[in-house]
Design a protein around this motif. Structure first.
Motif: not given
Length: 657
Positions: A95-96, A99, A169, A173
Motif C-alpha cells: 500500500s505504501v 501511494a 493516493e 494510505w
C-alpha cells in the motif's frame, strides 16, 4: 509438541478475537475491489492505456492465488499468527509503495504485494478452530467467511468517497493505516497456536503450483483482451497444463507435500472444493453484474443511469445482509449440519438468480435480488470451512481451507471472464453508443443460477459427517483450550522401518472421534488431543493388519511409535490331483491386465504373496512341467486370504462337455 497457552491474550474474550479476525477478512475483500471505481481514471493519472490499467486488478488476483496455498501451508508449519503478521506487513508495504510511487510500475508492485492479504481468511479460520470453544466455532467461522462479501460490497462506495474527497493516493494510505491497526491488534489479541506440523517446506511443489496457477489465471483474466485463440492465451493455457501435469505426481511422491492430494481427493473434501468453485462463479456474478446493470444509461430503455458511487452504495444492503445471515447460518450448521446448510445456500443462490432474471424493472427490485444472492452466499460460505475442518486432520486446517479459498478465487476469475465476454457479445446500439443489452444480464443471471444449482447437486453427495466429539465445557468468555496437546509419532513395522502413508486415528475411550493423521513417507504423523488422558489409537496401512491400543498422553509423553507387526498375506496351496504342485508358478494381475506380483510354490505346494490393495484381481497358477493352468477372478479385502488350487480338478472342468 506444545501445550496450549493463553498468555499472549491474557484470557482475551472470544468476541474480541473474532472481531479482529473478521476485520482481517474484510481487509482481504477490500483489496480486491478498492480500485475498481478508479480503473477508468487511472489511464489519465498514470499515462497508460486501459488495458495496462487492468493489470492493477490482475496483479492482485495473481499474487492472491499464489500466496493463499503457500502462506496457509506455512501457517500450519510455523504458526498461524506469525503468517498473519507476515501477510499484513506485506500488504502494508504494498500500500505504501503504491501511494508513494505514483508510477505504473510502482503501482503494479504495490498491488501485487497487497494480494498477500488473501491468506488472512483461511489462516484466520484455522485460528478460530484452535482458539475458540467448539460451541462457538461454527458461528465465528460463518462470520469470518461472510467478511469476503461484506468487504467487497463496502469497497466500491468507500473507495469512491475517498477518491472524490481526498484523491487516489488516499485510498492506498487508508489501506496502509488499516493494515497497521490490524497488525497491532493481531499482536495484542491473537495467541500463537501450538498446532503445527514442523518439517521441510515443499519448495518444488510451491514453484510448480505457482507457475500453474499464474498461467491459468492469466489465460482466464486476459483471454478476453488478448483473444481466446491468440498465441499468448494458448501459451498460458499450455504452460498451466504442463505445470499441473508435473505438480500432481510430484505432490504424491514428496515426503511432506504442500497440498496433501491424498486427503484432498477424499470425497467430502473433493466435493466441498468443487462446490466452492461453483459458488465462487455464482457469487461474483452478483458483484460484477449488479453495479454495471445499475450504471447503464437510461437511453437503453432498461438502464438506471446511476453513478459509480451511487451504484456502489446500492450494494451496501447486500453486504450488510451477509452480516445478518452469517450468525443465523452458524446456528443452522449446529442444528442441521454443514452439508445441508451448503445445499440450502446453493439452492438459495440458484433461486435468487432465477428471480433476478425478472427483477430488472427498478433499483429496489435489483437491490432486493442482490440481497437474496448474498443470503445464499453467506450460508454456503459459512458451511464450507466447517465441512473442510471436519474432514481433514487438525494439523492441516489452514492449508486445507487455503485450497478451498483458492478454488473460490478461481471461480470468481472464471466468473469475471465469462461476464465480460457475455456483456461485450450481447449488445445494443443507441445514439451511436454501444451498451450491454438487457438480455446479456439475463444470460449472466441464468448461468449463475445454473452454477448454484450444480453446486447444490454436488454438495448433496457429500457424505454426512458424524457429530463432533463432545468436549469438556469451557467458560463462555474464554479463548482456547489450555491443555490441548500436539502428539507426534511414527508408524513402523517389526524391524522398525517406517510404513509410509499409514493412517492413525485417535478416539476417546468412550468412542467419540478426536483427530486423525496420514503418516508421511518417513512414517511420521501428528495429531491434536483436546486434553491429557487416555485415548484409543488405531493405526492401519495397506498390506498390514491394523492395530489398536489405549495410550496415556500428558505433557511429558507426547511422542508415540506404533508398530504394525503382522503383514497381510495372500497364501494357499497349489496341488494336482491331491499332490503338491512343486515349483508351480502363481501370478497375480489386475483385471485390466497390469502385472502385480508372482512367486513359486515350495516343495509342499504352498505359496505366499504380500496382500495387494483392495480390489479385483486375476489369480493364475501354472505347473511348468505339465503346463496345467488355472485362472480365477478373486476379490481382495484388507485382510489375509487363503486360496487353494487343484490343477487336476480345474483341468477336468475344462475338459467337461
Amino acid at each position: 509438541m506444545s501445550t496450549h497457552s493463553n498468555q499472549a491474550t491474557g484470557r482475551t474474550s472470544s468476541t474480541v478475537l473474532v472481531t479482529v479476525l473478521c476485520m482481517s477478512g474484510t481487509v482481504v475483500a477490500l483489496q480486491q475491489t478498492l480500485i475498481i471505481p478508479l480503473l477508468a481514471d487511472f489511464p489519465g493519472i498514470l499515462g497508460i492505456d486501459y488495458a495496462s490499467a487492468s493489470w492493477l486488478v490482475t496483479a492482485t488476483l495473481l499474487t492472491a492465488a499464489v500466496a493463499t496455498p503457500i502462506v496457509s501451508r506455512l501457517a500450519d508449519m510455523f504458526g498461524k499468527r506469525r503468517m498473519m503478521v507476515v501477510s499484513l506487513l506485506t500488504m502494508v508495504l504494498g500500500s505504501v509503495i503504491a501511494a508513494v510511487g505514483a508510477t505504473f510500475p510502482a503501482m503494479l508492485v504495490g498491488r501485487g504485494l497487497q494480494g498477500f492479504a488473501s491468506a488472512l481468511v483461511p489462516v484466520g479460520i484455522g485460528i478460530l478452530r484452535d482458539e475458540l470453544p467448539k460451541s462457538k466455532v461454527a458461528g465465528a467461522t460463518a462470520m469470518m467467511s461472510a467478511t469476503l462479501g461484506i468487504g467487497s460490497a463496502l469497497g466500491l462506495p468507500l473507495s469512491g468517497l475517498v477518491y472524490e474527497h481526498f484523491g487516489w493516493e488516499a485510498i492506498f494510505w487508508l489501506s496502509a493505516a488499516v493494515g497497521v491497526a490490524l497488525l497491532v491488534a493481531v499482536l495484542a489479541v491473537v495467541p500463537e497456536s501450538p498446532v503445527r506440523t514442523p518439517g521441510r517446506f515443499d519448495y518444488g511443489g510451491a514453484v510448480l503450483l505457482s507457475v500453474a496457477l499464474t498461467a491459468l489465471l492469466l489465460a482466464i483474466s486476459k483471454g478476453g483482451t488478448w483473444g481466446w485463440g491468440s498465441e499468448p492465451t494458448i501459451l498460458a493455457l499450455v504452460v498451466s497444463l504442463v505445470a499441473f501435469a508435473a505438480w500432481f505426481p510430484y505432490e504424491l511422491r514428496v515426503n511432506q507435500p504442500m497440498v496433501d492430494l491424498r486427503t484432498s481427493v477424499r470425497r467430502p473434501v473433493l466435493l466441498t472444493n468443487i462446490s466452492a468453485l461453483l459458488v465462487g462463479i455464482s457469487m461474483y456474478s452478483n458483484m460484477l453484474s449488479t453495479t454495471q446493470q445499475l450504471e447503464v444509461s437510461t437511453v437503453t430503455g432498461y438502464g438506471h443511469g446511476l453513478s459509480v458511487l451511487v451504484a456502489g452504495l446500492c450494494m451496501m444492503p447486500a453486504g450488510l445482509m451477509m452480516v445478518v445471515v452469517a450468525p443465523i447460518a452458524g446456528r443452522l450448521i449446529g442444528r442441521v449440519g454443514a452439508k445441508r446448510t451448503l445445499v440450502a445456500g446453493a439452492l438459495v443462490l440458484a433461486g435468487a438468480f432465477t428471480l433476478r432474471i425478472f427483477l430488472t424493472g427498478s433499483v429496489p427490485m435489483i437491490v432486493a435480488g442482490a440481497m437474496l444472492v448474498t443470503t445464499g452466499t453467506a450460508m454456503a460460505y459459512a458451511a464450507m470451512p466447517m465441512l473442510i475442518m471436519g474432514s481433514v486432520p487438525i494439523t492441516e486446517t489452514a492449508s486445507a481451507n487455503g485450497l478451498n479459498a483458492l478454488l473460490r478465487s478461481v471461480g470468481t476469475s472464471v466468473s469475471s471472464a465469462v461476464i465480460s465476454a457475455v456483456l461485450t457479445a450481447i449488445t445494443v446500439e443507441v445514439a451511436g453508443q454501444v451498451f450491454p443489452a438487457l438480455g446479456a444480464f439475463k444470460v449472466v443471471f441464468a448461468m449463475a443460477a445454473v452454477a448454484g444449482a450444480v453446486a447444490a447437486l454436488v454438495a448433496a453427495f457429500i457424505p454426512r459427517q458424524q457429530s463432533a466429539p463432545v468436549v469438556a465445557p469451557i467458560p463462555a468468555d474464554a479463548v482456547g483450550a489450555p491443555e490441548e496437546l500436539v502428539v507426534t509419532g511414527s508408524v513402523l513395522h517389526a524391524d522398525l522401518q517406517p510404513i509410509r502413508h499409514a493412517v492413525v486415528s485417535v478416539f476417546r475411550t468412550s468412542g467419540e472421534p478426536v483427530d486423525w493423521s496420514r503418516a508421511d513417507k518417513a512414517g511420521e504423523f501428528s495429531v491434536v488431543l483436546p486434553a491429557p488422558g487416555p485415548y484409543l489409537v488405531v493405526a492401519s496401512a495397506d498390506g498390514w493388519a491394523p492395530r489398536s491400543q489405549v495410550l496415556e498422553f500428558d505433557e511429558s509423553r507426547t511422542r508415540q511409535s506404533v508398530v504394525l507387526a503382522e503383514r497381510l498375506r495372500l497364501r494357499g496351496r497349489v496341488s494336482a490331483g491331491g499332490m503338491p504342485a512343486t515349483a508351480a508358478v502363481v501370478t497375480l494381475a489386475k483385471t485390466t491386465g497390469e502385472f502385480v506380483a508372482s512367486t513359486r510354490c515350495g516343495d509342499d505346494g504352498r505359496y505366499q504373496l504380500a496382500l495387494p490393495p483392495t480390489g479385483r484381481y486375476l489369480f493364475t497358477a501354472l505347473e511348468p512341467g505339465s503346463r496345467c493352468t488355472s485362472t480365477r477372478q478373486i476379490f481382495v479385502l484388507a485382510q489375509s486370504a487363503t486360496i487353494d488350487v487343484d490343477l487336476a480338478e480345474d483341468l477336468e472342468a475344462v475338459r467337461a462337455p
